[in-house]
Design a protein around this motif. Sequence first.
Motif, PDB file in Angstrom:
ATOM      1  N   ASP A  82       0.760  -1.144   0.150  1.00  0.00           N
ATOM      2  CA  ASP A  82       0.005  -0.100  -0.107  1.00  0.00           C
ATOM      3  C   ASP A  82       0.930   1.182  -0.060  1.00  0.00           C
ATOM      4  N   ALA A  83       1.847   1.426   0.741  1.00  0.00           N
ATOM      5  CA  ALA A  83       2.943   2.408   0.666  1.00  0.00           C
ATOM      6  C   ALA A  83       3.412   2.681  -0.550  1.00  0.00           C
ATOM      7  N   SER A  84       3.881   1.536  -1.425  1.00  0.00           N
ATOM      8  CA  SER A  84       4.598   1.720  -2.550  1.00  0.00           C
ATOM      9  C   SER A  84       3.689   2.078  -3.932  1.00  0.00           C
ATOM     10  N   ALA A  85       2.338   1.982  -3.598  1.00  0.00           N
ATOM     11  CA  ALA A  85       1.339   2.207  -4.695  1.00  0.00           C
ATOM     12  C   ALA A  85       0.944   3.669  -4.538  1.00  0.00           C
TER      13      ALA A  85
END
Length: 85
Positions: A82-85
């Motif tokens: 989720d953090a990289s999206a």
Amino acid sequence: MTITFYRTALCPRCFLAKRALDKIVADTDITVETVEIATTAVSSWRNGIRMIPALKIGDEILSGVLLDEQRIRRFIDQQKEDASA
């Protein structure tokens, strides 16, 4: 990434979750902050903690009667995704 681990020293389920968490983060750059809820009950409640053991990454919380290695690993992986999206 920082994981906040909510626990109490007298909880055997927290001990097992901590052991699994330590194994998962051993060779990573993940930092684990441990919060003793027996001495921080009000602030833990305000942070959304309703049961222990509990892990919090950002605004997301994982808690349950038994947090095994697989559940913890899935939670961490999902938060990384989720953090990289």
